[in-house]
Design an enzyme around this catalytic site. Structure first.
Site, PDB file in Angstrom:
ATOM      1  N   CYS A  50      58.255  45.232  28.148  1.00  0.00           N
ATOM      2  CA  CYS A  50      58.263  46.411  27.287  1.00  0.00           C
ATOM      3  C   CYS A  50      59.557  46.517  26.491  1.00  0.00           C
ATOM      4  O   CYS A  50      59.633  47.267  25.519  1.00  0.00           O
ATOM      5  CB  CYS A  50      58.056  47.679  28.112  1.00  0.00           C
ATOM      6  SG  CYS A  50      59.236  47.880  29.464  1.00  0.00           S
ATOM      7  N   ASN A  51      60.590  45.776  26.896  1.00  0.00           N
ATOM      8  CA  ASN A  51      61.879  45.806  26.187  1.00  0.00           C
ATOM      9  C   ASN A  51      62.064  44.686  25.186  1.00  0.00           C
ATOM     10  O   ASN A  51      62.901  44.780  24.299  1.00  0.00           O
ATOM     11  CB  ASN A  51      63.038  45.712  27.197  1.00  0.00           C
ATOM     12  CG  ASN A  51      63.384  47.046  27.824  1.00  0.00           C
ATOM     13  OD1 ASN A  51      64.389  47.175  28.493  1.00  0.00           O
ATOM     14  ND2 ASN A  51      62.546  48.058  27.616  1.00  0.00           N
ATOM     15  N   MET A 189      55.147  47.912  37.736  1.00  0.00           N
ATOM     16  CA  MET A 189      55.736  49.134  37.212  1.00  0.00           C
ATOM     17  C   MET A 189      55.028  50.370  37.779  1.00  0.00           C
ATOM     18  O   MET A 189      55.661  51.366  38.117  1.00  0.00           O
ATOM     19  CB  MET A 189      55.676  49.143  35.693  1.00  0.00           C
ATOM     20  CG  MET A 189      56.477  50.265  35.049  1.00  0.00           C
ATOM     21  SD  MET A 189      58.269  50.096  35.274  1.00  0.00           S
ATOM     22  CE  MET A 189      58.625  48.877  34.002  1.00  0.00           C
TER      23      MET A 189
END
Length: 418
Positions: A50-51, A189
């Site tokens: 996600c980064n 997550m």
């Protein structure tokens, strides 16, 4: 071969663009294979979180590789090259190694020190190993990076420097105890989200997942209950905290599914929750953009400095070892040539002195071998030491020139090592 890293992250691109470029599942495997099959690439690994989306390759032609890989990333993401290029960064050789080490330690994360990146890089390596796109260079580099990351989390306070993405997001939710939570997804997550909720005093946790059995395992671990994915709409009616991270690649929660006040945390790329839910009265949506803008966990103080010092130490050790390793094939080739000379000369001696008994022959052979070993010991040890420093490749080249080594022989030795 040299290591090249090409990518974009939350530091160089808006989250909306990262969402478009993000690749998962079969699309990730296809990108991995296409990169590795490029003529300028020998090994490949793709890290997509996600980064960030980063592609690590070993290459012998820098410019050709940059052009090819940028083009492949554009094709697979559907983002035109001219739109993608301003947000891309390139790291080559030493800088690529340093970036990987720093990233695995959590220094390059949206929330400094978050530990999920260790697992994400480990999964990226396993995927590349499974599909045969990594060789000795990327495999050893990534394994070392994972060791550095583990050491950073063990030896420094980087874990406390910033919260995880889950904790950072939930920090915006206010008091959690006594509220009812729905976790959509059951991956790493989502597991972290469920555990974080439990530790915060949330006792009513529901886990919704496509694979019911996996969701049930997660729910059981936090004293909650599991439901199938088809029950998400129904469960939303009673939940006032919702956390999603499914990797579905589409919106799984839309405005029409919400009927009352709720705090929604979307940790997925592409997004799980339609941003239009913000128009629903009483609904608060926190996503990666919100966390990025909030700055929660973006500073690390002394812990960050400690990790940077650790990365510098580990980088120097890695580079020294890599330089020393590059001279090893030349040393092996030298010793191989010396062994050939010894064998040839002993053969001539035995032809001239056929009456020597076996004991005398063995003694002569051992004496000659000891002389050669002693003569070669000091220069070979010294050349390995010198090769570990800057410009070390010149010493291997000098050794090849001084002893007139066949230039093909070190290369052949290197191939056997691989």
């Amino acid at each position: 071969m040299s290591v090249l890293a090409i990518g974009l992250s939350h530091r160089t691109a808006p989250v909306a663009l990262l969402e478009r470029v993000s690749v998962t599942g079969d699309a990730l495997v296809k990108l991995l294979h296409d990169v590795q099959q490029d003529a300028s690439v020998a090994e490949a690994m793709v890290i997509s979180t996600c980064n960030r989306v980063e592609i690590y390759v070993t290459v012998d032609r820098f410019h050709a590789a940059v052009t090819s890989i940028s083009g492949l990333l554009a094709v697979h993401s559907g983002v035109p090259v001219d739109e993608l290029t301003p947000h891309l960064y390139l790291h080559y050789e030493e800088r690529a190694v340093e970036h990987l080490f720093s990233m695995v330690c959590g220094l390059d994360s949206m929330v400094v020190g978050e530990g999920q990146i260790l697992g994400q890089v480990r999964q990226a390596l396993k995927l590349a190993q499974k599909h045969g796109t990594v060789g000795a260079t990327l495999n050893e580099l990534t394994q070392q990076a994972l060791r550095v990351g583990k050491r950073a989390h063990t030896d420094t306070g980087i874990d406390q420097a910033g919260a995880s993405l889950v904790s950072a997001g939930l920090a915006l939710a206010g008091e959690l105890a006594g509220r009812r939570a729905l976790v959509v997804g059951a991956g790493s997550m989502s597991s972290l989200a469920a555990i974080t909720l439990q530790r915060a005093g949330v006792t009513d946790i529901v886990v919704a997942n496509r694979t019911y059995e996996r969701g049930a395992r997660l729910a059981a671990s936090v004293g909650g209950r599991a439901v199938g994915f088809s029950a998400v709409r129904e469960e939303l009616a009673g939940a006032n905290i919702v956390i999603t991270c499914t990797g579905a690649g589409r919106h799984v929660i839309t405005p029409d599914m919400l009927g009352g006040p709720a705090f929604l945390l979307d940790l997925a790329l592409p997004h799980d929750i339609d941003p239009a839910v913000r128009q629903v009265p009483g609904v608060t949506l926190v996503d990666l953009e919100t966390i990025q803008e909030s700055g929660i966990g973006s500073r690390g103080g002394d812990a960050v400095e400690s990790v940077r010092a650790l990365v510098a130490e580990e980088l120097n050790a890695y580079l020294d070892a890599a330089r020393a390793a590059r001279v090893t094939p030349t040393v092996v080739a030298l010793r191989s040539k010396a062994a050939g000379v010894v064998e040839s000369e002993l053969g001539r001696l035995m032809m001239r002195m056929p009456d020597l008994d076996d004991k005398a022959r063995d003694e002569v052979a051992m004496t000659v071998q000891r002389v050669v070993d002693k003569l070669l010991h000091e220069p070979t040890v010294r050349v390995k030491q010198l090769a570990a420093g800057p410009g070390g490749d010149h010493y291997a080249e000098a050794l090849r020139e001084l002893f007139n080594l066949d230039p093909k022989m070190p290369a052949a030795v290197r191939e056997v090592e691989l």
